[in-house]
Design an enzyme around this catalytic site. Sequence first.
Site, PDB file in Angstrom:
ATOM      1  N   LEU A  33       0.828  -1.216   0.000  1.00 31.39           N
ATOM      2  CA  LEU A  33       0.000   0.000   0.000  1.00 31.39           C
ATOM      3  C   LEU A  33       0.856   1.257   0.000  1.00 31.39           C
ATOM      4  O   LEU A  33       0.452   2.303  -0.510  1.00 31.39           O
ATOM      5  CB  LEU A  33      -0.914   0.008   1.233  1.00 31.39           C
ATOM      6  CG  LEU A  33      -1.962  -1.107   1.265  1.00 31.39           C
ATOM      7  CD1 LEU A  33      -2.698  -1.114   2.588  1.00 31.39           C
ATOM      8  CD2 LEU A  33      -2.933  -0.955   0.104  1.00 31.39           C
ATOM      9  N   GLY A  34       2.013   1.191   0.604  1.00 34.73           N
ATOM     10  CA  GLY A  34       2.807   2.416   0.653  1.00 34.73           C
ATOM     11  C   GLY A  34       4.157   2.123   1.258  1.00 34.73           C
ATOM     12  O   GLY A  34       4.307   1.203   2.053  1.00 34.73           O
ATOM     13  N   ASN A  37       8.432   7.143   4.662  1.00 33.98           N
ATOM     14  CA  ASN A  37       9.710   7.272   5.385  1.00 33.98           C
ATOM     15  C   ASN A  37       9.506   6.613   6.749  1.00 33.98           C
ATOM     16  O   ASN A  37       8.572   6.898   7.441  1.00 33.98           O
ATOM     17  CB  ASN A  37      10.053   8.760   5.536  1.00 33.98           C
ATOM     18  CG  ASN A  37       8.766   9.554   5.777  1.00 33.98           C
ATOM     19  OD1 ASN A  37       7.800   9.016   6.301  1.00 33.98           O
ATOM     20  ND2 ASN A  37       8.741  10.805   5.361  1.00 33.98           N
ATOM     21  N   GLY A  38      10.363   5.669   7.053  1.00 34.14           N
ATOM     22  CA  GLY A  38      10.251   5.092   8.400  1.00 34.14           C
ATOM     23  C   GLY A  38       9.395   3.849   8.446  1.00 34.14           C
ATOM     24  O   GLY A  38       9.290   3.195   9.468  1.00 34.14           O
ATOM     25  N   GLY A  39       8.719   3.522   7.326  1.00 32.04           N
ATOM     26  CA  GLY A  39       7.930   2.297   7.423  1.00 32.04           C
ATOM     27  C   GLY A  39       7.280   1.937   6.099  1.00 32.04           C
ATOM     28  O   GLY A  39       7.174   2.769   5.206  1.00 32.04           O
ATOM     29  N   THR A  40       6.864   0.672   5.988  1.00 32.21           N
ATOM     30  CA  THR A  40       6.102   0.255   4.798  1.00 32.21           C
ATOM     31  C   THR A  40       4.757  -0.277   5.297  1.00 32.21           C
ATOM     32  O   THR A  40       4.636  -0.716   6.448  1.00 32.21           O
ATOM     33  CB  THR A  40       6.825  -0.896   4.063  1.00 32.21           C
ATOM     34  OG1 THR A  40       6.984  -1.966   4.998  1.00 32.21           O
ATOM     35  CG2 THR A  40       8.172  -0.453   3.533  1.00 32.21           C
ATOM     36  N   LYS A  56       1.641  -2.647   9.050  1.00 33.87           N
ATOM     37  CA  LYS A  56       2.673  -1.607   8.941  1.00 33.87           C
ATOM     38  C   LYS A  56       3.945  -2.068   9.634  1.00 33.87           C
ATOM     39  O   LYS A  56       3.894  -2.602  10.741  1.00 33.87           O
ATOM     40  CB  LYS A  56       2.176  -0.313   9.601  1.00 33.87           C
ATOM     41  CG  LYS A  56       3.233   0.775   9.661  1.00 33.87           C
ATOM     42  CD  LYS A  56       2.674   2.056  10.154  1.00 33.87           C
ATOM     43  CE  LYS A  56       1.780   2.652   9.107  1.00 33.87           C
ATOM     44  NZ  LYS A  56       1.750   4.117   9.152  1.00 33.87           N
ATOM     45  N   ASP A 149       1.825  13.325  14.960  1.00 28.92           N
ATOM     46  CA  ASP A 149       2.234  13.204  13.556  1.00 28.92           C
ATOM     47  C   ASP A 149       1.028  13.387  12.633  1.00 28.92           C
ATOM     48  O   ASP A 149       0.878  12.677  11.636  1.00 28.92           O
ATOM     49  CB  ASP A 149       2.885  11.820  13.345  1.00 28.92           C
ATOM     50  CG  ASP A 149       3.658  11.771  12.038  1.00 28.92           C
ATOM     51  OD1 ASP A 149       3.850  10.676  11.501  1.00 28.92           O
ATOM     52  OD2 ASP A 149       4.024  12.846  11.532  1.00 28.92           O
TER      53      ASP A 149
HETATM   54  C1  LIG Z   1       4.319   8.213  15.727  1.00 36.75           C
HETATM   55  C2  LIG Z   1       5.578   7.429  16.040  1.00 36.75           C
HETATM   56  C3  LIG Z   1       6.784   8.099  15.429  1.00 36.75           C
HETATM   57  C4  LIG Z   1       5.778   7.334  17.539  1.00 36.75           C
HETATM   58  N1  LIG Z   1       4.996   6.460  18.324  1.00 36.75           N
HETATM   59  C5  LIG Z   1       4.167   5.413  18.139  1.00 36.75           C
HETATM   60  O1  LIG Z   1       3.730   4.812  19.102  1.00 36.75           O
HETATM   61  C6  LIG Z   1       3.714   5.032  16.837  1.00 36.75           C
HETATM   62  S1  LIG Z   1       2.317   4.089  16.661  1.00 36.75           S
HETATM   63  C7  LIG Z   1       2.353   4.165  14.980  1.00 36.75           C
HETATM   64  N2  LIG Z   1       1.467   3.617  14.117  1.00 36.75           N
HETATM   65  C8  LIG Z   1       0.133   3.355  14.357  1.00 36.75           C
HETATM   66  C9  LIG Z   1      -0.582   3.872  15.422  1.00 36.75           C
HETATM   67  C10 LIG Z   1      -1.931   3.539  15.551  1.00 36.75           C
HETATM   68  C11 LIG Z   1      -2.521   2.709  14.643  1.00 36.75           C
HETATM   69  I1  LIG Z   1      -4.488   2.178  14.877  1.00 36.75           I
HETATM   70  C12 LIG Z   1      -1.832   2.218  13.561  1.00 36.75           C
HETATM   71  C13 LIG Z   1      -0.512   2.552  13.427  1.00 36.75           C
HETATM   72  F1  LIG Z   1       0.198   2.103  12.378  1.00 36.75           F
HETATM   73  C14 LIG Z   1       3.473   4.872  14.541  1.00 36.75           C
HETATM   74  C15 LIG Z   1       3.703   5.050  13.098  1.00 36.75           C
HETATM   75  O2  LIG Z   1       3.105   4.327  12.311  1.00 36.75           O
HETATM   76  N3  LIG Z   1       4.478   6.029  12.637  1.00 36.75           N
HETATM   77  C16 LIG Z   1       4.603   6.262  11.240  1.00 36.75           C
HETATM   78  C17 LIG Z   1       5.749   5.456  10.633  1.00 36.75           C
HETATM   79  C18 LIG Z   1       5.971   5.850   9.182  1.00 36.75           C
HETATM   80  C19 LIG Z   1       6.099   7.355   9.032  1.00 36.75           C
HETATM   81  N4  LIG Z   1       5.007   8.062   9.651  1.00 36.75           N
HETATM   82  C20 LIG Z   1       4.827   7.762  11.057  1.00 36.75           C
HETATM   83  C21 LIG Z   1       4.250   5.352  15.600  1.00 36.75           C
HETATM   84  C22 LIG Z   1       5.546   6.068  15.427  1.00 36.75           C
END
Ligand SMILES: CC1(C)CNC(=O)c2sc(Nc3ccc(I)cc3F)c(C(=O)N[C@@H]3CCCNC3)c2C1
Length: 302
Positions: A33-34, A37-40, A56, A149
Amino acid sequence: EYSQFCERLSDLEIGLELRLDLRSEDFSELDELGRGNGGTVCKVLHVRTKTVMAKKTIHVDANLNVRKQIMREMQFMHDCNSKHIVSFYGAYMNGGDILICMEYMDVGSLDKIYKKNGPIPMDVLKKIAYAIVDGLIYLYDNHRIIHRDLKPSNVLVNSQGQIKICDFGVSGQLNKNSVADTFVGTSSYMSPERILGSPYSVKSDVWSLGITLMELALGRFPFPPDGGSLAIFELLQHIVHEPVPTLPEGKFPANFQDFVSKCVAKDVTQRATPSELMKHPYLVSSLTEKVDLEKWAQSQAR
Ligand SMILES: CC1(C)CNC(=O)c2sc(Nc3ccc(I)cc3F)c(C(=O)N[C@@H]3CCCNC3)c2C1
């Protein structure tokens, strides 16, 4: 007495079953899906429960203890239940990665939608604003979670016309340990005080909300005003030292202009809280306006 006990026990078992113990081998990959930066993110099928999910991958450079702490904190997401928050199915560790399994939102993110079909119509945008503010209030009032974010790519839409936020910073450890990818990429939704090093507050999310709504209404990132593009460092300087972005006069409804100006106030004391925003005429009017979000969402599909 005994039969009640058995009933209670079976409810508990169902509850535990829904708290799936997820492992990589339980999934079959359907689509990518995508690659952010920092994740797929991948569209996957959880075979045992026949549930389509979005999975993710977040790479975490941390030792095992920190990663275990992140996993413990992730479990709080099972308690996040709001119509404007993407549902969480579970998380698991795989080597140095944390994998988060969540509800699959089949229309996609608002940044993809506006980049494909142009600015979001004002009646739809009002419902989007309501959903985001309601989601932020839910996260903060019930779980003391600040999003950290918020941006168009973290607001997702499905073909039932539901609008939900994701990628909020649920884990304190992950907040500390994840490479703040906010300095990567070409845009920044960070508030001036955050860029200057102040700690996050719920009002930092309100700034990001304002920038997000302007971007969706204009069809472009609202900095710099002349529509040019700045390198990330110049952009951060601009956000801190230049006047706040404004919408072109007369092109948008007055209550939307006023709402956005209360979000992107440079002075935090002048900036509204999510609860104050919920009382603003712009959002109050959203409650009585009928908008066919299902029809709109289906017309935006990939
Ligand atoms: C926000 C974060 C940096 C700190 N704490 C963090 O705890 C998290 S949690 C979390 N994800 C998340 C959160 C809630 C749900 I429902 C689904 C999710 F995928 C994420 C997350 O995905 N971050 C993305 C990574 C790629 C670039 N953009 C920010 C995070 C990381």
